[in-house]
Motif scaffolding. Structure first.
Motif, PDB file in Angstrom:
ATOM      1  N   LEU A 174       0.819  -1.210   0.000  1.00  0.00           N
ATOM      2  CA  LEU A 174       0.000   0.000   0.000  1.00  0.00           C
ATOM      3  C   LEU A 174       0.854   1.261   0.000  1.00  0.00           C
ATOM      4  N   LEU A 175       2.043   1.171   0.582  1.00  0.00           N
ATOM      5  CA  LEU A 175       2.934   2.334   0.604  1.00  0.00           C
ATOM      6  C   LEU A 175       3.351   2.782  -0.791  1.00  0.00           C
ATOM      7  N   GLU A 176       3.316   1.861  -1.755  1.00  0.00           N
ATOM      8  CA  GLU A 176       3.716   2.217  -3.122  1.00  0.00           C
ATOM      9  C   GLU A 176       2.902   3.400  -3.650  1.00  0.00           C
ATOM     10  N   ALA A 177       1.634   3.491  -3.247  1.00  0.00           N
ATOM     11  CA  ALA A 177       0.771   4.567  -3.740  1.00  0.00           C
ATOM     12  C   ALA A 177       1.172   5.923  -3.186  1.00  0.00           C
ATOM     13  N   THR A 178       2.044   5.942  -2.171  1.00  0.00           N
ATOM     14  CA  THR A 178       2.462   7.203  -1.554  1.00  0.00           C
ATOM     15  C   THR A 178       3.914   7.547  -1.858  1.00  0.00           C
ATOM     16  N   ALA A 179       4.612   6.676  -2.581  1.00  0.00           N
ATOM     17  CA  ALA A 179       6.058   6.822  -2.737  1.00  0.00           C
ATOM     18  C   ALA A 179       6.447   8.079  -3.511  1.00  0.00           C
ATOM     19  N   HIS A 180       5.504   8.675  -4.241  1.00  0.00           N
ATOM     20  CA  HIS A 180       5.810   9.873  -5.017  1.00  0.00           C
ATOM     21  C   HIS A 180       5.708  11.155  -4.198  1.00  0.00           C
ATOM     22  N   LEU A 181       5.148  11.090  -3.004  1.00  0.00           N
ATOM     23  CA  LEU A 181       4.874  12.302  -2.231  1.00  0.00           C
ATOM     24  C   LEU A 181       6.171  13.052  -1.918  1.00  0.00           C
ATOM     25  N   ASP A 182       6.169  14.347  -2.170  1.00  0.00           N
ATOM     26  CA  ASP A 182       7.394  15.151  -2.058  1.00  0.00           C
ATOM     27  C   ASP A 182       7.179  16.385  -1.187  1.00  0.00           C
ATOM     28  N   LYS A 183       6.230  16.303  -0.288  1.00  0.00           N
ATOM     29  CA  LYS A 183       5.967  17.439   0.596  1.00  0.00           C
ATOM     30  C   LYS A 183       5.906  16.950   2.032  1.00  0.00           C
ATOM     31  N   ARG A 184       6.628  17.630   2.898  1.00  0.00           N
ATOM     32  CA  ARG A 184       6.547  17.325   4.319  1.00  0.00           C
ATOM     33  C   ARG A 184       5.591  18.304   4.987  1.00  0.00           C
ATOM     34  N   PRO A 185       4.856  17.857   6.006  1.00  0.00           N
ATOM     35  CA  PRO A 185       3.916  18.754   6.696  1.00  0.00           C
ATOM     36  C   PRO A 185       4.672  19.818   7.493  1.00  0.00           C
ATOM     37  N   GLU A 186       4.520  21.077   7.105  1.00  0.00           N
ATOM     38  CA  GLU A 186       5.313  22.150   7.695  1.00  0.00           C
ATOM     39  C   GLU A 186       5.074  22.289   9.193  1.00  0.00           C
ATOM     40  N   ARG A 187       3.838  22.147   9.611  1.00  0.00           N
ATOM     41  CA  ARG A 187       3.525  22.313  11.033  1.00  0.00           C
ATOM     42  C   ARG A 187       4.273  21.289  11.887  1.00  0.00           C
ATOM     43  N   LEU A 188       4.329  20.052  11.442  1.00  0.00           N
ATOM     44  CA  LEU A 188       4.968  18.997  12.231  1.00  0.00           C
ATOM     45  C   LEU A 188       6.483  19.150  12.302  1.00  0.00           C
ATOM     46  N   PHE A 189       7.063  19.854  11.309  1.00  0.00           N
ATOM     47  CA  PHE A 189       8.511  20.029  11.285  1.00  0.00           C
ATOM     48  C   PHE A 189       8.935  21.425  11.726  1.00  0.00           C
ATOM     49  N   SER A 190       7.981  22.219  12.210  1.00  0.00           N
ATOM     50  CA  SER A 190       8.307  23.602  12.571  1.00  0.00           C
ATOM     51  C   SER A 190       9.221  23.701  13.786  1.00  0.00           C
ATOM     52  N   PHE A 191       9.309  22.630  14.589  1.00  0.00           N
ATOM     53  CA  PHE A 191      10.198  22.678  15.750  1.00  0.00           C
ATOM     54  C   PHE A 191      11.667  22.751  15.333  1.00  0.00           C
ATOM     55  N   LEU A 192      11.946  22.468  14.036  1.00  0.00           N
ATOM     56  CA  LEU A 192      13.316  22.577  13.528  1.00  0.00           C
ATOM     57  C   LEU A 192      13.639  23.981  13.020  1.00  0.00           C
ATOM     58  N   ASP A 193      12.647  24.844  12.912  1.00  0.00           N
ATOM     59  CA  ASP A 193      12.850  26.181  12.338  1.00  0.00           C
ATOM     60  C   ASP A 193      14.026  26.934  12.968  1.00  0.00           C
ATOM     61  N   PRO A 194      14.189  26.915  14.311  1.00  0.00           N
ATOM     62  CA  PRO A 194      15.268  27.714  14.907  1.00  0.00           C
ATOM     63  C   PRO A 194      16.669  27.314  14.466  1.00  0.00           C
ATOM     64  N   LEU A 195      16.827  26.102  13.940  1.00  0.00           N
ATOM     65  CA  LEU A 195      18.158  25.644  13.550  1.00  0.00           C
ATOM     66  C   LEU A 195      18.655  26.287  12.262  1.00  0.00           C
ATOM     67  N   PHE A 196      17.733  26.842  11.461  1.00  0.00           N
ATOM     68  CA  PHE A 196      18.095  27.275  10.119  1.00  0.00           C
ATOM     69  C   PHE A 196      17.981  28.785   9.966  1.00  0.00           C
ATOM     70  N   GLU A 197      18.859  29.330   9.143  1.00  0.00           N
ATOM     71  CA  GLU A 197      18.868  30.772   8.873  1.00  0.00           C
ATOM     72  C   GLU A 197      18.026  31.133   7.650  1.00  0.00           C
ATOM     73  N   ALA A 198      18.123  30.337   6.596  1.00  0.00           N
ATOM     74  CA  ALA A 198      17.502  30.682   5.318  1.00  0.00           C
ATOM     75  C   ALA A 198      16.241  29.877   5.043  1.00  0.00           C
ATOM     76  N   GLY A 199      15.638  29.310   6.073  1.00  0.00           N
ATOM     77  CA  GLY A 199      14.429  28.510   5.893  1.00  0.00           C
ATOM     78  C   GLY A 199      14.673  27.062   6.240  1.00  0.00           C
ATOM     79  N   ASN A 200      13.662  26.419   6.792  1.00  0.00           N
ATOM     80  CA  ASN A 200      13.744  25.035   7.242  1.00  0.00           C
ATOM     81  C   ASN A 200      13.995  24.106   6.057  1.00  0.00           C
TER      82      ASN A 200
END
Length: 392
Positions: free
Chosen positions: A34-60
């Motif tokens: 079933l995962l094969e149907a999702t293997a093309h997805l190329d977007k990460r959910p920004e809200r869930l990864f926002s805790f990494l924002d402070p590490l980066f200067e030019a964008g997460n």
């Protein structure tokens, strides 16, 4: 989260839905077909990864749009996944591994780590907590925020030292990641962010993978001894393998892969659907968060008989050929999978080869090892082992 996803799939099947702050629809999937149907997805959910924002200067960098991410990924793969780069730098990797063994296992001069692991944990714990926890009033919250700020400053100083050392060395070697970024015309902030991301991704994932492998081999001494015999046969009196030797160590390779099946350093990943998606008999709406339930995939009994047993022979070529390609995904899948997968495997096999050729590992009696997720999957109370010389 990792154990919760196991419970969800055990009770409700390969595709489930659950509630998660920051996303309207969260759907973990535990079946490799079933995962094969999702293997093309190329977007990460920004809200869930926002805790990494402070590490980066030019964008997460973890949530870059596909158009920006694709060229950066190609550059990273050319350096982190390319065999010429691996071969060129493997001698340095070997020297580092041997120095580590001398420092920690052979009573040599102790190393003085820069505190990157502690600093990353301070920063990530604080900012992840802001997403999912009610802020604590008073001085305790202020002290935590101050510690996280100091840790972030420490990390930025480390990154600046790495970049400055590269510049002062005047290197032109294009197999070097920073050199490739400079040649590609990346801005200084993006170069620093890429170094930070590489440190974040690699600073203890390989160590965790090696630790779980030793944990399992300590409980299966007959397998460890067969690996030791393989190392003796391939390496002779040499203390460490060369890069070309790794292909001649199939038992070591199978044992590491089996340990990463049972204890994947990253037990899940996440993508976001940009349009409605059909997965088997299930419809997933646009804007949903799809979880790659990696640990649940690796323990799916439909593809892994006796899934919790340690059986390295599962990774013999003929066995691998019988399974769906996404039954084993320790580095994720698709266009956002880990660019450093090949380098991580080479590094882990190198360290294991050096250790298992010299030493015999046994678990400390009575010590309980419990997996817990703290950015990677490691042991709640550490992995304690007894170390002794291995006789040939």
């Amino acid at each position: 989260m990792h154990t919760y996803q196991l419970q969800l799939h055990a009770e409700y099947g390969p595709v489930v839905r659950f509630q998660l702050p920051g996303t309207e629809t969260a759907v973990p999937i535990a079946d490799p077909v079933l995962l094969e149907a999702t293997a093309h997805l190329d977007k990460r959910p920004e809200r869930l990864f926002s805790f990494l924002d402070p590490l980066f200067e030019a964008g997460n960098l973890q949530v870059l749009p596909a158009g920006e991410h694709a060229p950066l990924r190609r550059l990273l793969l050319s350096r982190l996944a390319g065999r010429p780069s691996h071969e060129r730098h493997f001698a340095e990797f070997t020297a580092l591994s041997l120095r580590m063994i001398c420092a920690y296992a052979l009573s040599g001069e102790a190393a003085h780590p820069d505190g990157a692991v502690t600093a990353f944990e301070e920063v990530l714990t604080e900012h992840l907590g802001r997403l999912y926890q009610v802020p604590l009033p008073g001085p305790e919250q202020e002290q935590r925020a101050e510690r996280a700020g100091q840790a972030l400053a420490c990390l930025r100083t480390m990154v600046d030292r790495v970049v400055a050392a590269h510049r002062s060395g005047g290197r032109t070697d294009r197999s070097d990641l920073i050199g490739a970024l400079v040649e590609a015309g990346e801005q200084p902030a993006r170069i620093r962010d890429t170094v930070m991301m590489t440190m974040l991704a690699a600073h203890h994932t390989t160590g965790v993978a090696v630790s779980w492998a030793l944990h399992l081999l300590g409980r299966h001494p007959e397998t460890a001894e067969r690996i030791g015999e393989e190392l003796d046969r391939v390496l002779g009196d040499r203390a460490a393998p060369g890069y070309a030797d790794l292909r001649r160590l199939p038992r070591l390779d199978m044992a590491l892969k089996e340990s990463m099946r049972l204890f994947p350093p990253g037990p899940y990943g996440a993508r976001e659907t940009t349009e409605a998606l059909v997965v088997g008999d299930y419809g997933i709406p646009a804007g949903a968060t799809v979880f790659y339930a990696i640990w649940a995939v690796h323990l799916n009994p439909a593809y892994w008989p006796e899934p919790t047993a340690f059986v390295p022979e599962r990774f013999a070529p003929q066995e691998v050929a019988r399974r769906p390609r996404l039954a084993y995904i320790p580095f994720g899948l698709g266009p956002r999978s880990c660019e450093g997968a090949a380098l991580a495997m080479a590094g882990a096999e190198l360290v294991l080869a050096v250790l298992l050729k010299r030493f015999r590992f046994r678990p400390v009696p009575g010590h309980e090892v419990t997996p817990v997720e703290r950015f990677v999957l490691w042991a709640a109370e550490d992995i304690r082992m007894e170390l002794g010389p291995r006789t040939r």
